[in-house]
Design an enzyme around this catalytic site. Structure first.
Site, mmCIF file in Angstrom:
data_model
loop_
_atom_site.group_PDB
_atom_site.id
_atom_site.type_symbol
_atom_site.label_atom_id
_atom_site.label_comp_id
_atom_site.label_asym_id
_atom_site.label_seq_id
_atom_site.Cartn_x
_atom_site.Cartn_y
_atom_site.Cartn_z
ATOM 1 N N TRP A 155 0.873 -1.183 0.000
ATOM 2 C CA TRP A 155 0.000 0.000 0.000
ATOM 3 C C TRP A 155 0.908 1.231 0.000
ATOM 4 C CZ3 TRP A 155 -4.012 0.888 4.570
ATOM 5 C CH2 TRP A 155 -4.573 2.172 4.456
ATOM 6 N N GLU A 156 0.931 1.936 -1.138
ATOM 7 C CA GLU A 156 1.805 3.110 -1.271
ATOM 8 C C GLU A 156 0.947 4.364 -1.463
ATOM 9 O OE1 GLU A 156 5.113 2.696 -3.958
ATOM 10 O OE2 GLU A 156 5.253 0.575 -3.598
ATOM 11 N N PHE A 157 0.646 5.045 -0.377
ATOM 12 C CA PHE A 157 1.035 4.815 0.996
ATOM 13 C C PHE A 157 -0.141 5.232 1.875
ATOM 14 C CE2 PHE A 157 5.230 5.457 -0.952
ATOM 15 C CZ PHE A 157 5.950 4.395 -0.393
#
Ligand SMILES: *[C@@H]1O[C@H](CO)[C@@H](O)[C@H](O)[C@H]1NC(C)=O
Ligand SMILES: *[C@@H]1O[C@H](CO)[C@@H](O)[C@H](O)[C@H]1NC(C)=O
Ligand SMILES: *[C@@H]1O[C@H](CO)[C@@H](O)[C@H](O)[C@H]1NC(C)=O
Length: 388
Positions: A155-157
């Site tokens: 997960w960015e971000f």
């Protein structure tokens, strides 16, 4: 068996002597775990396999790796269930079947998300127990259906403190679901890992400073993988810089700072797997005669949107008779030819980073990404620092 153990023992002794005799670098105010070099648990030598490139999974030489990640699967933005696209329908079997009978064996994980995926979908999914449950169940179903050994979240971000709090809940509920799944199916628990920002405190790329949930990571994840690269780039800065500086005397944007911050946040070294880039970043210099680190630049250089894979950099340097320099301050290489400037890692800097990781007794390292090395030149460097 006894003979095998003896051989392993002798090999370890030989490697120890070798590692000890090689140059060791200072990790100063971090607390190094030297002289113990090999941790008692299995070291992680990971690499991501991008499904969208044409590097065949079957040609991965598994003697250099312990864990290979399929990159990426994406959740549907409405249902939050993993969406197996048409590409995935051919690429997942290629990946699993290509690696299944390899010797030495590797563990397979799939990674969810990636740098190009909308972080708001993860934020919305992580918000309620119901949507987290739908997502988690779907990931387990995919893992079991295709025969993966684990699941990785990229997960960015998380953009704020609320996202980070929800991420902690997600990790906890996910872990519990994996434990239950293992019990029901009488199979080993699926691994749960997560690619994270290079430092535990995010001060950029979002609304407010926010800290990753170190306690939840320590309790629920097998490890996190700080992405120790993309520190400087021509898409967002108009001066040259090291893509993956180990040290930076002038800022906190370095692997030394980032890994140190993770350890200080309560994530033990054995739960940290340090990211290494198999690519560099490129700039177009403003003045070809001003070509150091920090030189003014006017745009992206050669390659793909200001990035270039290691194998292409080797090709570029040769073809253009580029000047190649090692920067001992940042522990990285750069090359230039005309107004093209490239920051990258090569054998020398990768060795120093591996020594750094090993001196802190980290769990291991991973590469982004497979298909970007040149005849495993970089990939093979880790063998002497992290054993299977
Ligand atoms: C889900 O996968 C299907 C099949 O490939 C594709 O047509 C669709 O666009 C995907 N949906 C999303 C939201 O990505
Ligand atoms: C770099 O960008 C900054 C702000 O984005 C600007 O003020 C500065 O003039 C630029 N420098 C060069 C050399 O283009
Ligand atoms: C670097 O991090 C430390 C604490 O981790 C902080 O006190 C300091 O202000 C930071 N420096 C910069 C330049 O951001």
């Amino acid at each position: 068996m006894a003979a095998q153990n003896l051989i392993r023992f002798v090999v370890i002794i030989i490697l120890r002597v070798f590692v000890k005799s090689s140059e060791s670098i200072s990790s100063d105010n971090l607390s190094p775990a030297s002289p113990r070099r090999f941790p008692p648990y299995q070291g992680v030598r990971g690499a991501y396999w991008p499904s969208f490139t044409d590097f065949p999974a079957a040609s991965i030489d598994t003697k250099y790796f312990t864990h290979i990640y399929y990159a990426f699967l994406l959740p549907d933005p409405q249902s939050y269930k993993i969406n197996i696209t048409e590409l995935d329908q051919t690429k997942i079997p290629e990946f699993i079947n290509g690696l299944r009978y390899k010797y030495p064996p590797v563990k397979t994980l799939f990674s969810i998300g990636g740098g190009g995926y909308d972080p708001n979908v993860f934020a919305a999914m992580a918000k309620t127990r119901r949507t987290r449950k739908v997502f988690i169940s779907s990931t387990i179903q995919v893992a079991r259906h295709y025969g993966f050994d684990g699941i990785d979240l990229d997960w960015e971000f998380p953009a704020n403190k609320k996202d980070m709090a929800n991420l902690a809940l997600l990790y906890g509920e996910w872990y519990e679901a994996l434990v239950l799944d293992a019990k029901i199916h009488r199979k080993p628990r699926l691994l749960l890992t997560s690619a994270v920002y290079y430092a535990s405190l995010m001060v950029r790329l979002g609304d407010e400073p926010r800290l990753y949930p170190g306690e939840a990571i320590r309790k629920y994840l097998d490890w996190v993988s700080p992405m120790c690269y993309d520190y400087h780039g021509s898409s967002w800065e108009n001066f040259t810089g090291a893509n993956a500086a180990l040290y930076d005397p002038n800022s906190n944007i370095s692997t030394h700072y980032g890994i140190g911050s993770w350890i200080k946040s309560g994530v033990p070294p054995e739960k940290l797997v340090m990211g290494l880039p198999l690519y560099g970043r490129t700039w177009q210099l403003k003045d070809p005669n001003v070509h150091g680190i920090g030189a003014p630049a006017v745009g992206i250089g050669p390659g793909d949107d200001g990035t270039m894979d290691y194998n292409r950099i080797m090709e570029f340097n040769k073809k253009n008779d580029a000047t190649i320099l090692y920067d001992a301050v940042s522990v990285s290489y750069y090359s230039y030819a005309g107004d093209s400037w490239i920051s990258y890692d090569d054998v020398g800097s990768i060795k120093k980073k591996l020594q750094f990781a090993s001196s802190l007794a980290l769990r291991g390292y991973f590469f982004w990404a497979l298909g970007q090395d040149e005849d495993w030149t970089i990939s093979r460097q880790g063998l002497k620092y992290f054993h299977k």
